[in-house]
Motif scaffolding. Sequence first.
Motif, PDB file in Angstrom:
ATOM      1  N   ALA A 157       8.622 -22.264  34.648  1.00 53.79           N
ATOM      2  CA  ALA A 157       8.770 -21.021  35.405  1.00 53.79           C
ATOM      3  C   ALA A 157      10.205 -20.862  35.893  1.00 53.79           C
ATOM      4  CB  ALA A 157       7.805 -21.007  36.592  1.00 53.79           C
ATOM      5  N   PHE A 158      10.804 -21.959  36.347  1.00 57.19           N
ATOM      6  CA  PHE A 158      12.191 -21.901  36.817  1.00 57.19           C
ATOM      7  C   PHE A 158      13.127 -21.528  35.671  1.00 57.19           C
ATOM      8  CE2 PHE A 158      16.359 -23.537  37.884  1.00 57.19           C
ATOM      9  CZ  PHE A 158      16.498 -23.187  39.224  1.00 57.19           C
ATOM     10  N   VAL A 159      12.931 -22.159  34.524  1.00 57.97           N
ATOM     11  CA  VAL A 159      13.775 -21.880  33.358  1.00 57.97           C
ATOM     12  C   VAL A 159      13.670 -20.418  32.942  1.00 57.97           C
ATOM     13  CG1 VAL A 159      13.994 -22.334  30.878  1.00 57.97           C
ATOM     14  CG2 VAL A 159      13.810 -24.245  32.481  1.00 57.97           C
ATOM     15  N   GLU A 160      12.456 -19.902  32.880  1.00 55.56           N
ATOM     16  CA  GLU A 160      12.262 -18.517  32.433  1.00 55.56           C
ATOM     17  C   GLU A 160      12.767 -17.494  33.448  1.00 55.56           C
ATOM     18  OE1 GLU A 160       8.118 -18.314  31.468  1.00 55.56           O
ATOM     19  OE2 GLU A 160       8.376 -19.402  29.563  1.00 55.56           O
ATOM     20  N   ASN A 161      12.614 -17.793  34.741  1.00 52.65           N
ATOM     21  CA  ASN A 161      12.999 -16.834  35.779  1.00 52.65           C
ATOM     22  C   ASN A 161      14.457 -16.935  36.211  1.00 52.65           C
ATOM     23  OD1 ASN A 161      10.357 -15.827  35.920  1.00 52.65           O
ATOM     24  ND2 ASN A 161       9.752 -17.374  37.412  1.00 52.65           N
ATOM     25  N   GLU A 162      15.013 -18.163  36.181  1.00 48.72           N
ATOM     26  CA  GLU A 162      16.355 -18.356  36.733  1.00 48.72           C
ATOM     27  C   GLU A 162      17.437 -18.649  35.685  1.00 48.72           C
ATOM     28  OE1 GLU A 162      16.699 -17.566  39.717  1.00 48.72           O
ATOM     29  OE2 GLU A 162      14.654 -17.693  40.466  1.00 48.72           O
ATOM     30  N   LEU A 163      17.052 -19.141  34.514  1.00 54.59           N
ATOM     31  CA  LEU A 163      18.056 -19.486  33.499  1.00 54.59           C
ATOM     32  C   LEU A 163      18.106 -18.483  32.351  1.00 54.59           C
ATOM     33  CD1 LEU A 163      17.729 -23.397  33.254  1.00 54.59           C
ATOM     34  CD2 LEU A 163      18.977 -22.005  34.910  1.00 54.59           C
ATOM     35  N   PHE A 164      16.946 -18.118  31.810  1.00 56.40           N
ATOM     36  CA  PHE A 164      16.929 -17.190  30.684  1.00 56.40           C
ATOM     37  C   PHE A 164      17.705 -15.895  30.950  1.00 56.40           C
ATOM     38  CE2 PHE A 164      12.834 -18.640  28.224  1.00 56.40           C
ATOM     39  CZ  PHE A 164      13.452 -19.833  27.941  1.00 56.40           C
ATOM     40  N   PRO A 165      17.607 -15.304  32.148  1.00 60.19           N
ATOM     41  CA  PRO A 165      18.309 -14.031  32.369  1.00 60.19           C
ATOM     42  C   PRO A 165      19.828 -14.115  32.243  1.00 60.19           C
ATOM     43  CG  PRO A 165      16.604 -14.344  34.025  1.00 60.19           C
ATOM     44  CD  PRO A 165      16.737 -15.638  33.297  1.00 60.19           C
ATOM     45  N   HIS A 166      20.392 -15.332  32.325  1.00 64.02           N
ATOM     46  CA  HIS A 166      21.853 -15.476  32.278  1.00 64.02           C
ATOM     47  C   HIS A 166      22.356 -15.987  30.926  1.00 64.02           C
ATOM     48  CE1 HIS A 166      21.929 -14.758  36.586  1.00 64.02           C
ATOM     49  NE2 HIS A 166      21.002 -15.691  36.738  1.00 64.02           N
ATOM     50  N   GLU A 167      21.450 -16.270  30.014  1.00 62.37           N
ATOM     51  CA  GLU A 167      21.855 -16.870  28.739  1.00 62.37           C
ATOM     52  C   GLU A 167      22.830 -15.997  27.957  1.00 62.37           C
ATOM     53  OE1 GLU A 167      18.484 -19.855  27.033  1.00 62.37           O
ATOM     54  OE2 GLU A 167      18.088 -17.715  26.763  1.00 62.37           O
ATOM     55  N   LEU A 168      22.502 -14.726  27.808  1.00 60.00           N
ATOM     56  CA  LEU A 168      23.327 -13.857  26.969  1.00 60.00           C
ATOM     57  C   LEU A 168      24.747 -13.749  27.514  1.00 60.00           C
ATOM     58  CD1 LEU A 168      23.085 -12.280  24.377  1.00 60.00           C
ATOM     59  CD2 LEU A 168      22.453 -10.251  25.705  1.00 60.00           C
ATOM     60  N   GLU A 169      24.863 -13.638  28.838  1.00 62.15           N
ATOM     61  CA  GLU A 169      26.188 -13.550  29.470  1.00 62.15           C
ATOM     62  C   GLU A 169      27.020 -14.796  29.174  1.00 62.15           C
ATOM     63  OE1 GLU A 169      28.019 -13.944  34.002  1.00 62.15           O
ATOM     64  OE2 GLU A 169      25.870 -13.560  33.732  1.00 62.15           O
ATOM     65  N   VAL A 170      26.417 -15.971  29.309  1.00 64.00           N
ATOM     66  CA  VAL A 170      27.144 -17.217  29.069  1.00 64.00           C
ATOM     67  C   VAL A 170      27.474 -17.381  27.589  1.00 64.00           C
ATOM     68  CG1 VAL A 170      27.029 -19.743  29.223  1.00 64.00           C
ATOM     69  CG2 VAL A 170      26.136 -18.336  31.092  1.00 64.00           C
ATOM     70  N   GLU A 171      26.521 -17.038  26.723  1.00 61.48           N
ATOM     71  CA  GLU A 171      26.754 -17.173  25.289  1.00 61.48           C
ATOM     72  C   GLU A 171      27.883 -16.268  24.813  1.00 61.48           C
ATOM     73  OE1 GLU A 171      25.548 -19.210  22.974  1.00 61.48           O
ATOM     74  OE2 GLU A 171      24.379 -20.289  24.464  1.00 61.48           O
ATOM     75  N   ARG A 172      27.921 -15.027  25.315  1.00 63.12           N
ATOM     76  CA  ARG A 172      28.939 -14.087  24.843  1.00 63.12           C
ATOM     77  C   ARG A 172      30.318 -14.350  25.439  1.00 63.12           C
ATOM     78  NH1 ARG A 172      25.549  -8.308  24.542  1.00 63.12           N
ATOM     79  NH2 ARG A 172      24.418  -8.838  22.613  1.00 63.12           N
TER      80      ARG A 172
END
Length: 387
Positions: A18-33
Motif C-alpha cells: 500500500a505504501f509503495v502504490e500510494n507514496e512511490l508509484f505517483p513519483h516514478e515518472l517524474e524521477v524516470e524522466r
Amino acid sequence: MEFGLTEEQKMIVETTRAFVENELFPHELEVERSGVLPVELIREIQKKAMEAGLYAANMPAEVGGAGLDTLSWLLYEKELGRANYALHWTCVARPSNILLAGNAEQREQYLMPCIRGETWDCLAMTEPGAGSDLRGMKASARQDGDDWILNGTKHFISHADLAGFAIVFVATGEEQTPRGPKKKITAFFVDKGTPGFTVREGYRNVSHRGYTNAVLEFDDCRVNKRQILGEVHKGFEVANSWLGATRLQVASTCLGRAERALDLSVRYAAEREQFGQKIGKFQGISFKLADMAMELKAAELLTREAAWKYDQGTVTEADMSMAKLKATEVLAHVADEAIQIHGGMGLMDELPLERIWRDARVERIWEGTSEIQRHIISRELLRAHGA
C-alpha cells in the motif's frame, strides 16, 4: 519448511504494498524522466516511511529497526522492489547490516544516524581495475602511529553523493600463499569532509535513474585507528559475515519488479483485442504468460528457501547464489516478454515496462555477476568430491 505466510507476514506485505502504490508509484515518472530525485521529495517520503514503520525495517529491534526474520524482510524487500529503485532505496532506506559489526562507539556514530534518517551509508569496494577480483584492488592504507593514511580510487559507489560516510575496503598488507601473494584487506569508516577524501560525480547509467553512483578519491586521507571496522587485515571476514544476505535482497527486489511486469502483461492480454478476440487467447501470448509465471514461481521458491535456511543457520553460499542468479535472470526474461506482449506501447515510458526492462540489466552484474554466482555454485558441487 512452511510455505504459507503468517498473519504478521501478510500484514507486512499489505502495508508495504500500500505504501509503495500510494507514496512511490505517483513519483516514478517524474524521477524516470528527469533522472533526479529531489531532496525535498526524499525528506517527504522518508517522514511517511518512518510513520508507517517501514524505515530501516531491516535492522534489529534493539537498535530501532523492525527486527524482521529473514523471510519477512525479503517479503518487504520484494514489495519495495516493485517501485523505481531510487525512490525505494533512498526514501525508505535500509542501512547496510555491516554497520552492526561496529563496536558500541561506531554504532552510535555511524549506525544510529542512519536508522534515524539523518544520513546514509555507502560501501566502497569496486575500483576501475578491480571489480569481481577484489584481491586485485590497488587502493591501500599504511599505518602512521595511531592513524592510517589511505590512497587510491573507488568507482561505481552507489548513492555516495548523499552518504555522510563511506565504508572503504583497502589493501593494508600482503601475505604469501601457495598460489602466490594475497592482499590483506581492512575496512575503514571515512567521514565525508575528511581532508584527502573527494567524492566526484560518477557515470550516467541506463539502469535505476535517479539512483546515483560516484567516484571516490583518497589522496593521503588520514583516519584514526578507531575508524577501523572489525580488525586490521580482516576486511574480507567482516564483509563475508555481514554482506552475504545482500544477494537475497537483490533477488527479492527483482522478484517484485518481475511480478509487476507479469501482472501488467496478464491484464493487457485479457483486455487487448486483435482479429476479433482477446490476445490472451492466442497460443503465442498464452504460452508466454505461462512460462513467465512458472519461472517467477521457481525464482521465488529458491529465494524463500534460502531465507528460511538463513534463519535456520543452514544456508550455503550456493543457496544464496542460486537465488540471486535465478531471480535476476528471470527478471530479464519476464521484462523482455512483457514488452513483446505489449508491442510498441511496452517501450513507451507511459508504462513502467521499459524502465523495468532497463533496470533489469544491472542486476546480473552488481552484487556478484552471474558468472561469479555460477562459479560459487559449481565450486560447492565440486568440493564434495575433493575437486
